[in-house]
Design an enzyme around this catalytic site. Structure first.
Site, mmCIF file in Angstrom:
data_model
loop_
_atom_site.group_PDB
_atom_site.id
_atom_site.type_symbol
_atom_site.label_atom_id
_atom_site.label_comp_id
_atom_site.label_asym_id
_atom_site.label_seq_id
_atom_site.Cartn_x
_atom_site.Cartn_y
_atom_site.Cartn_z
ATOM 1 N N GLY A 187 -16.771 17.498 4.850
ATOM 2 C CA GLY A 187 -18.214 17.295 4.827
ATOM 3 C C GLY A 187 -18.874 18.310 3.933
ATOM 4 N N GLY A 188 -20.209 18.361 3.988
ATOM 5 C CA GLY A 188 -20.938 19.258 3.114
ATOM 6 C C GLY A 188 -20.705 20.721 3.439
ATOM 7 C CG MET A 189 -22.798 22.637 5.732
ATOM 8 S SD MET A 189 -23.918 23.244 6.990
ATOM 9 C CE MET A 189 -23.587 22.123 8.324
ATOM 10 C CG ASP B 292 -27.827 16.823 10.140
ATOM 11 O OD1 ASP B 292 -28.598 16.106 9.466
ATOM 12 O OD2 ASP B 292 -26.697 17.146 9.755
ATOM 13 N N GLY C 25 -10.728 15.009 7.456
ATOM 14 C CA GLY C 25 -12.078 14.745 6.976
ATOM 15 C C GLY C 25 -12.679 15.952 6.292
ATOM 16 C CB VAL D 225 -12.647 17.715 10.236
ATOM 17 C CG1 VAL D 225 -12.229 17.505 11.689
ATOM 18 C CG2 VAL D 225 -14.150 17.923 10.154
#
Length: 735
Positions: free
Chosen positions: A21-23, A135, A19, A26
């Site tokens: 994500g924005g930051m 969040d 995976g 994974v």
């Protein structure tokens, strides 16, 4: 840079990317020290180079590592290697709630509320440890393949918001609270707002506010009223709608003040979805100015007179202090409240700053009427004296009662305890006959009536292998639900001796039993003295003989009991009611199956639960249930040929006539329909007939008198015919 196959932290082998994500990215990895699979979240380069962010991230991630809860993706480790900052987390096989909503378009009310309860429980555990997520959104909620709901990314969110990461990077503006959108202080109630938006999306399949830019969406969170989810899905119950509204109030003070309050209302909505029990504060009513009537002012003055006299008589304050206090309380009253909002022009770019200024103005005016001093009334002193005497008598009675109870004169408490014990007495069930039956069938039957089977094997030449020879409870005896019943089962004439594995580790004991040819079943239990992971007990016990291939159940220690939940009685409840009872008790609904059950009263209701009533299990345990389809219905078959109508059935029937043949069951099921001119119809084999009887229907036309034929061979006149139906009863054979 992370590469597949590399090992970080001297223990985590990177296997594959699962995976992004924005930051962070994974990866699935294997922890070679503990021999388990984990998820490794690696910060992207732009954040790894920000020293301030890295520092806050590590502090928050280390705090999150202290969280252990069934509804939280647990953090195992935090580390850094060659500029690579990573956190090691529990690997959850499943999909995010965001993808789950997209897959199903929207969720049912029952499923949405159930997920919201589990998410709330995870967030509540974090709040109890003074950790705020900041969040909450469907992308940070994972549903595992087993159906467990887990919240992830604790710690990383706070580190991000502490470093003013833009909304488009966070991807959270659709779920952000008004105070977060303003850049102000956020606390536990900010998580509640975001969860309310998440619930809105689960119920409707869409977010409440949308726009072209993140700034435009943020402004809507600050200014616009939350739309009703019932505008998009009319069947949403009123209680669920009100829960969403209360979560998403603009003012944090008007939301739920804790996750515990929210969980209470969510559970209640499962039981009574159409009840309007949610108390939402009306902002207009709360903020309005109310005038005090003359009668109310007079009543306040009278109460003030009595209070002043009482305080003076009891010497709690001097007369001067009383007058000053009363004067301070009534000297000022708010008569005007001004609310001013100054708005900066709308930003063109998503990451531009925006600001709102809030000003509050209050004006006060004095009430000249309160300058008059109240006169002291002498008769109040007599009243005060009488009250003081009564108070002294009451105190004396209380002291006397406490002393008497201490020496055993009053035994009301014991009687109450006896009544409480009687109320908690467990229900009893009647023991069934088990001797001479197969042990596997007996175990299922005992579990169905709420008893727990315990197996002991003995060699026997009288009974075949696997047959129950005796039981510790006689048939017809009434015993408490959840009690153990010891079954003595035949191991045949030549059994295998069961080894002693108590006290050994789970792996060691399992290997030893499997080496002897046994199948190992495992259960878990708390034990104050046996270390976690070691075997507490085994059934059959050591030294007993059992047939090769028999099951040996070992109980694995969970260590000292920290928190256990009592399993409720689900028998006879509907699936929805069972789920509500489990959630209320801190448990989860597991697999729901449908089975036949001989008790007709349980048709459509729970007839089996995987944990015995009254037993204690870990909070969050999934309890499997079975819903009864009713008793097993007998079926029949038709295996025969169909012959032509007999002379007794119709003496006028002639061979070669076109006949429509229909085979019907008495329950109205059509088994065969065909047309033929020749009989018999070949051998049939029709199975699964639910009715024992039926009939064969013959439909045809008989020619009674043909038209006459002249010498020239030409027919003259009309022939005579009739429509005919013949019904032949049939009895089907049981399968």
């Amino acid at each position: 840079m992370i590469k597949i196959g590399m090992i970080i932290g001297d223990r985590y082998e990177i296997l594959e990317k699962i995976g992004t994500g924005g930051m962070s990215d994974v990866y699935k990895a294997k922890d070679h020290k503990l021999n388990r699979f984990v998820a490794v979240k690696v910060l992207k380069q732009e954040f790894s180079e920000n020293a301030n962010f890295v520092s806050k991230f590590r502090i928050e991630a280390q705090a999150a590592a202290g969280l252990m809860h069934p509804n939280i993706v647990n953090v195992y480790d935090v580390g850094e290697e060659n500029g690579i900052y990573y956190i090691v987390m529990e690997l959850v096989e499943g999909i995010t709630l965001k993808k789950y909503i997209e897959k199903k378009a929207r969720l049912s009310v029952k499923e949405a509320v159930s997920i919201a309860i589990q998410v709330s429980m995870g967030i509540e555990a974090a709040h109890n440890n003074h950790i705020i997520h900041r969040d909450i959104k469907p992308q940070n909620i994972i549903i595992s393949k087993e159906g467990k709901v887990k919240v992830t990314d604790f710690g990383i969110a706070k580190a991000a918001t502490s470093n003013t990461i833009t909304s488009n990077v966070m991807g959270s503006v659709h779920y952000t609270s008004p105070e977060q959108a303003r850049g102000g202080y956020s606390d536990e109630k900010s998580d509640i707002y975001s969860l309310g938006v998440t619930m809105f999306e689960m119920l409707t399949g869409r977010v409440p506010f949308n726009g072209d830019t993140t700034v435009a969406i943020a402004i809507k969170h600050i200014q616009e009223e939350m739309p009703s989810p019932r505008e998009y899905v009319s069947e949403i119950p009123v209680s669920v709608e009100q829960i969403v509204f209360k979560c998403c109030q603009k003012s944090p003070d008007r939301r739920y003040q804790s996750m515990g309050e929210l969980i209470t209302d969510l559970k209640r909505s499962l039981m009574t979805p159409d009840e309007d029990f949610v108390k939402v504060v009306d902002p207009d009513e709360e903020g309005s100015t109310k005038a005090i009537s003359d009668s109310e002012m007079e009543r306040i003055k009278k109460q003030s007179h009595k209070r002043d006299a009482m305080e003076e008589a009891m010497h709690l304050r001097t007369e001067k202090e009383v007058k000053r206090s009363a004067k301070q309380q009534s000297a000022k009253k708010p008569v005007k409240k001004t609310y001013v909002v100054e708005e900066e022009p709308e930003a063109e770019e998503e990451d531009d700053e925006y600001e709102y200024v809030y000003e509050y103005e209050y004006e006060y005016e004095n009430d000249d009427d309160d300058d008059d001093e109240d006169e002291y009334e002498p008769k109040m002193e007599r009243i005060t004296t009488i009250l003081a005497v009564i108070a002294a008598i009451l105190i004396g009675c209380i002291v006397l009662f406490l002393v008497g109870r201490a020496v055993g004169v009053f035994d009301f408490g014991k009687e109450a305890e006896t009544e409480e014990e009687q109320e908690e007495e467990k229900p009893k069930v009647e023991m069934i006959t088990v001797v001479g039956k197969n042990v596997d069938e007996v175990k299922v039957s005992l579990l169905n009536i709420g008893l727990t089977p315990e197996i002991e094997y003995q060699e026997s030449t009288e009974y075949d292998q696997g047959i129950v020879m005796k039981a510790s409870v006689e048939p017809g005896e009434m015993i408490e639900e959840g009690s153990n019943v010891i079954l003595t089962v035949s191991a045949g004439s030549e059994g295998v001796e069961v080894p002693d594995v108590v006290g050994k580790s789970e792996a060691e004991g399992t290997a030893e039993l499997e080496k002897k040819g046994f199948v190992v079943n495992k259960t878990e239990s708390y034990d104050e003295y046996i270390a976690a992971g070691n075997i507490i007990s085994q059934s059959p016990k050591e030294g007993e003989k059992a047939p090769s291939g028999a099951s040996v159940t070992i109980t694995i220690s969970l260590g000292k009991d920290t928190e256990k939940v009592r399993v409720p009685d689900l028998m006879g409840r509907s699936e929805e009611e069972a789920m509500a009872v489990l959630v209320e008790g801190g448990l989860q609904l597991g697999v729901v199956s449908e089975v036949n059950n001989e008790n007709t009263d349980l048709t459509g209701l729970v007839c089996y639960q995987s944990y015995s009533v009254g037993s204690y299990v870990e909070a969050g345990t999934r309890v499997d249930i079975s819903i009864s389809l009713g008793p097993i219905q007998s079926t029949f078959r038709f295996t025969d040929a169909i012959t032509a109508p007999t002379g007794e059935e119709d003496p006028n029937f002639r061979g070669g006539t076109l006949v429509t043949v229909t085979l019907m069951a008495d329950d109205g099921t059509q088994l065969l329909s065909t047309q033929t001119t020749s009989f018999p119809i070949e051998q049939l084999d029709i199975k699964g007939i639910k009715s024992q009887t039926g009939y064969i229907l013959y439909q045809y036309v008989n020619v009674i008198q043909a038209a006459s034929v002249g010498e020239d061979g030409v027919e003259s006149g009309d022939g005579v015919s009739e429509s005919k139906e013949v019904r032949r009863p049939v009895t089907f054979v049981a399968e």
